[in-house]
Design an enzyme around this catalytic site. Structure first.
Site, PDB file in Angstrom:
ATOM      1  N   TRP A 174     -18.476  17.006  11.709  1.00 20.47           N
ATOM      2  CA  TRP A 174     -17.545  16.535  10.685  1.00 20.47           C
ATOM      3  C   TRP A 174     -18.024  16.959   9.308  1.00 20.47           C
ATOM      4  O   TRP A 174     -19.203  16.831   8.983  1.00 20.47           O
ATOM      5  CB  TRP A 174     -17.455  14.999  10.717  1.00 20.47           C
ATOM      6  CG  TRP A 174     -16.656  14.485  11.860  1.00 20.47           C
ATOM      7  CD1 TRP A 174     -16.267  15.173  12.977  1.00 20.47           C
ATOM      8  CD2 TRP A 174     -16.143  13.156  12.003  1.00 20.47           C
ATOM      9  NE1 TRP A 174     -15.545  14.359  13.812  1.00 20.47           N
ATOM     10  CE2 TRP A 174     -15.458  13.118  13.241  1.00 20.47           C
ATOM     11  CE3 TRP A 174     -16.200  12.010  11.225  1.00 20.47           C
ATOM     12  CZ2 TRP A 174     -14.826  11.969  13.705  1.00 20.47           C
ATOM     13  CZ3 TRP A 174     -15.582  10.865  11.683  1.00 20.47           C
ATOM     14  CH2 TRP A 174     -14.895  10.847  12.911  1.00 20.47           C
ATOM     15  N   LYS A 203     -12.793  18.468  10.809  1.00 20.30           N
ATOM     16  CA  LYS A 203     -13.490  18.540  12.098  1.00 20.30           C
ATOM     17  C   LYS A 203     -13.735  20.000  12.447  1.00 20.30           C
ATOM     18  O   LYS A 203     -12.857  20.701  12.910  1.00 20.30           O
ATOM     19  CB  LYS A 203     -12.670  17.826  13.167  1.00 20.30           C
ATOM     20  CG  LYS A 203     -12.494  16.357  12.797  1.00 20.30           C
ATOM     21  CD  LYS A 203     -11.832  15.543  13.873  1.00 20.30           C
ATOM     22  CE  LYS A 203     -11.792  14.090  13.466  1.00 20.30           C
ATOM     23  NZ  LYS A 203     -10.579  13.681  12.761  1.00 20.30           N
ATOM     24  N   GLU A 248      -5.963  -4.014   0.814  1.00 17.22           N
ATOM     25  CA  GLU A 248      -6.214  -5.038   1.838  1.00 17.22           C
ATOM     26  C   GLU A 248      -7.477  -5.848   1.594  1.00 17.22           C
ATOM     27  O   GLU A 248      -7.733  -6.825   2.282  1.00 17.22           O
ATOM     28  CB  GLU A 248      -6.300  -4.374   3.225  1.00 17.22           C
ATOM     29  CG  GLU A 248      -4.976  -3.793   3.716  1.00 17.22           C
ATOM     30  CD  GLU A 248      -4.738  -2.360   3.258  1.00 17.22           C
ATOM     31  OE1 GLU A 248      -5.326  -1.949   2.232  1.00 17.22           O
ATOM     32  OE2 GLU A 248      -3.978  -1.632   3.936  1.00 17.22           O
ATOM     33  N   THR A 292       0.868  -1.186   0.000  1.00 15.33           N
ATOM     34  CA  THR A 292       0.000   0.000   0.000  1.00 15.33           C
ATOM     35  C   THR A 292       0.901   1.230   0.000  1.00 15.33           C
ATOM     36  O   THR A 292       2.003   1.187   0.539  1.00 15.33           O
ATOM     37  CB  THR A 292      -0.893   0.039   1.250  1.00 15.33           C
ATOM     38  OG1 THR A 292      -0.049   0.116   2.387  1.00 15.33           O
ATOM     39  CG2 THR A 292      -1.767  -1.180   1.369  1.00 15.33           C
TER      40      THR A 292
HETATM   41  P1  ADP Z   1      -3.474   3.320  -1.016  1.00 14.51           P
HETATM   42  O1  ADP Z   1      -4.004   3.170   0.395  1.00 14.51           O
HETATM   43  O2  ADP Z   1      -2.164   2.731  -1.226  1.00 14.51           O
HETATM   44  O3  ADP Z   1      -3.729   4.649  -1.627  1.00 14.51           O
HETATM   45  P2  ADP Z   1      -5.585   1.617  -1.845  1.00 14.51           P
HETATM   46  O4  ADP Z   1      -5.946   1.284  -3.230  1.00 14.51           O
HETATM   47  O5  ADP Z   1      -5.471   0.493  -0.911  1.00 14.51           O
HETATM   48  O6  ADP Z   1      -4.288   2.391  -1.952  1.00 14.51           O
HETATM   49  O7  ADP Z   1      -6.602   2.702  -1.317  1.00 14.51           O
HETATM   50  C1  ADP Z   1      -7.798   2.348  -0.736  1.00 14.51           C
HETATM   51  C2  ADP Z   1      -8.532   3.576  -0.298  1.00 14.51           C
HETATM   52  O8  ADP Z   1      -8.985   4.331  -1.420  1.00 14.51           O
HETATM   53  C3  ADP Z   1      -9.778   3.281   0.470  1.00 14.51           C
HETATM   54  O9  ADP Z   1      -9.501   3.007   1.813  1.00 14.51           O
HETATM   55  C4  ADP Z   1     -10.579   4.560   0.284  1.00 14.51           C
HETATM   56  O10 ADP Z   1     -10.161   5.579   1.175  1.00 14.51           O
HETATM   57  C5  ADP Z   1     -10.213   4.975  -1.110  1.00 14.51           C
HETATM   58  N1  ADP Z   1     -11.254   4.562  -2.057  1.00 14.51           N
HETATM   59  C6  ADP Z   1     -11.272   3.465  -2.821  1.00 14.51           C
HETATM   60  N2  ADP Z   1     -12.382   3.425  -3.583  1.00 14.51           N
HETATM   61  C7  ADP Z   1     -13.098   4.533  -3.285  1.00 14.51           C
HETATM   62  C8  ADP Z   1     -14.345   5.082  -3.721  1.00 14.51           C
HETATM   63  N3  ADP Z   1     -15.072   4.495  -4.659  1.00 14.51           N
HETATM   64  N4  ADP Z   1     -14.748   6.231  -3.167  1.00 14.51           N
HETATM   65  C9  ADP Z   1     -14.030   6.862  -2.213  1.00 14.51           C
HETATM   66  N5  ADP Z   1     -12.843   6.405  -1.772  1.00 14.51           N
HETATM   67  C10 ADP Z   1     -12.380   5.255  -2.297  1.00 14.51           C
END
Ligand code: ADP
Length: 548
Positions: free
Chosen positions: A448, A443, A334, A185
């Site tokens: 929020w 915040k 994950e 990640t």
């Molecule tokens: P990294 O954490 O390395 O940027 P990831 O692909 O694991 O890569 O990122 C996952 C995160 O991306 C999620 O936890 C969320 O915050 C965001 N995310 C993924 N899909 C969406 C979506 N459709 N809308 C909003 N946020 C999203």
């Protein structure tokens, strides 16, 4: 009493064998690094994957050993997906957009034995090579003639390795829980952490991708896979595509709007997947060339968008300009990554478009195999009323149980939930809506404010290319929203104009306190807005509403 059915391990080699046997002629089209187009098919991908497995064995690559790639979406990268995992080794897809220090950290942490790379990343690999004492060799994913000028120790040529290897290879049989691939990640804070997928988790995830209320992928689809193969197993499509025999169109480095449009048209793609930034580029190209383009040439019907929130304006444009349905999906490294997918229910059929868009803005419902739940500060589950928001947690057979080599310690709670770091609502039908990443939520006093909500509204303004909202210190409210806008080429926007546009579209107290126009916005290696950097950059920004 045990059932009396056969125990056959779920192995990824089964996918490529099936694709070769039942969909052998189905095309795999690649836009190569040099700009040329390359045509292959599932049969050839399978036989070349076997040659590669033989070649890797000759090099001494062991079961369980990690093999890294720094590569674009092409047939060679796809061959590696099946060869490396199929022989029982672990495919480690490295994101080449990371900083060189992160690339070397990741390769060393994974203890990769070999690094395969596209020639466009040669200078990156040359820069990090001295920091990679464990790597036994570097393989340029091209022909010998294309390797000129690359200077690396133990440098090998992909096409030569294959040419010298037999296409006869018996995939080994082993436990389905064996690791198949590894993906780190991006780690906006701290070091990147590795998510280690298994054959079993990947196979179960593929079935979901092919199911009608998953991604509904089938043998009749021509898929433009814009998501890079170095992002979370490219959302499972290489495996699911082999499972169902879809045609795959791999854009290589050609991710600009014009090239995406060309590939959609020439390869008659009806299905595509990508992060929002890519589609902003496509629509920018379409809008600038509308007079000369014949949009009826495109047959695009479904587009999966995830990685960041798909703004409503994008959902509307896919519908109005291209007649395509945007499937909004949520997931993360994950979660393999598919967790929730925006398909509609029977009762939603025939809904007026505006109401349908209201649903599409949400990130869909949990697919079978993934449980999701939202929890309040006290750790108790929150009501599914579409209003209460809290920490989103997930669990299931393709959700991570921990990180590679124990990084981050114990990550699951006592009930086996994985904390996603996202804040979300769930409605009565189970549609999830991501409010924010918990660290990005603003915040203000006791309330929020969702930065995603404000960004989605701002990009609905016709002159706005992209928008980011961050929290900035405020003496009375603790934090208030600051809107940063990047205007479309040749257009300008003002603070007053933006605030007037947003008024009435969100509760008054959520409106940004200030607007700043910027020339560009920073992105992470996975194409997301880099809020951390923006927060640093605007840390001392004085809000006009701050009395202090
Ligand atoms: P990294 O954490 O390395 O940027 P990831 O692909 O694991 O890569 O990122 C996952 C995160 O991306 C999620 O936890 C969320 O915050 C965001 N995310 C993924 N899909 C969406 C979506 N459709 N809308 C909003 N946020 C999203």
């Amino acid at each position: 009493m045990l059932g009396m059915m056969q125990q056959r391990p779920l192995l990824l080699s089964g996918l490529i064998e099936h694709a070769a046997a039942y969909h052998g002629d189905r095309e795999i089209v690649s836009n190569m690094v040099d700009g040329s187009m390359h045509r292959s098919n599932w049969r050839t991908v399978c036989s070349r994957a076997k040659q590669l497995a033989n070649a890797l064995q000759t090099l001494g690559v062991q079961p369980g050993e990690r093999v890294a790639t720094l590569a674009w979406n092409t047939h060679r990268h796809l061959e590696m997906y099946f060869a490396v995992s199929g022989m029982g080794s672990v495919l480690h897809t490295v994101n080449p957009r990371l900083f060189p220090e992160q690339v070397s950290y990741i390769i060393n942490h994974a203890e990769d034995g070999y690094v395969f790379f596209d020639t466009s990343f040669a200078s990156l690999v040359q820069a990090v090579a001295p920091q990679l004492p464990r790597v036994k060799g570097f393989v340029a994913m091209c022909t010998r003639a294309q390797m000129q000028g690359i200077d690396l120790p133990n440098l090998l040529c992909y096409e030569e390795l294959l040419a010298a290897a037999s296409p006869t290879y018996q995939w080994p049989t082993f436990d389905e829980n064996t690791a198949s691939s590894l993906c780190y990640t991006s780690g906006t804070t701290g070091n990147p952490k590795g998510v280690l997928y298994s054959h079993r988790s990947t196979m179960l995830h593929s079935w979901t991708a092919c199911s009608a209320d998953g991604l509904g992928l089938s043998a009749r689809d021509s898929v433009l896979l814009v998501v890079p193969l170095f992002h979370v197993n490219a959302w499972g499509v290489p495996y699911a595509g082999a499972m169902c025999g879809a045609k795959l169109v791999l854009p290589g480095p050609g991710l600009a709007g014009e090239n995406i449009y060309r590939l959609l048209r020439e390869e008659r793609c009806n299905f595509s997947l990508g992060v929002p930034t890519v589609w902003l580029g496509l629509f920018d190209y379409i809008e600038r060339n509308q007079a000369t383009l014949d949009l009826s040439e495109l047959v695009l019907k479904r587009v999966v968008v995830g990685g960041s929130a798909a703004p409503r304006a994008m959902i509307e444009k896919f519908e109005s300009l291209l007649g395509a349905y945007l499937i909004h999906a949520w997931g993360m490294s994950e979660t393999s990554p598919l967790a929730s997918i925006g398909n509609l229910l029977d009762k939603h059929q025939g809904l007026p478009l505006e109401q349908r868009f209201d649903l599409q803005v949400k990130q869909g419902r949990a697919i079978f195999g993934v449980e999701i739940e939202i929890f309040g500060d006290d750790g108790a589950p929150l009501p599914h009323d579409g209003k209460a928001f809290g920490d989103l947690k997930a669990r299931g057979p393709w959700v991570a149980a921990g990180y590679y080599r124990g990084e981050g310690g114990e990550v699951l709670d006592a009930d086996g939930w994985f904390p996603t770091g996202d804040v979300a609502t769930l409605d009565a039908d189970g549609f999830v809506q991501i409010t924010d990443r918990s660290k990005d939520v603003i915040k203000s006093g006791g309330e929020w404010i969702s930065s995603i909500d404000l960004e989605n509204i701002a990009v609905g303004h016709p002159a706005v290319q992209e928008a980011a909202v961050i929290g900035v210190a405020h003496s009375k409210w603790q934090e208030r929203p600051l809107l940063l806008v990047h205007a479309k080429e040749g257009q300008t926007v003002t603070r007053e104009d933006m605030l007037a546009f947003m008024e009435g579209k969100v509760a008054k107290w959520c409106l940004p306190d200030d607007v700043v126009c910027v020339d560009s916005l920073p992105h992470t290696a996975t194409g997301k807005l880099q809020k951390l950097k923006l927060r640093e950059q605007f840390r001392t920004h004085r809000l006009p509403t701050d009395p202090a």
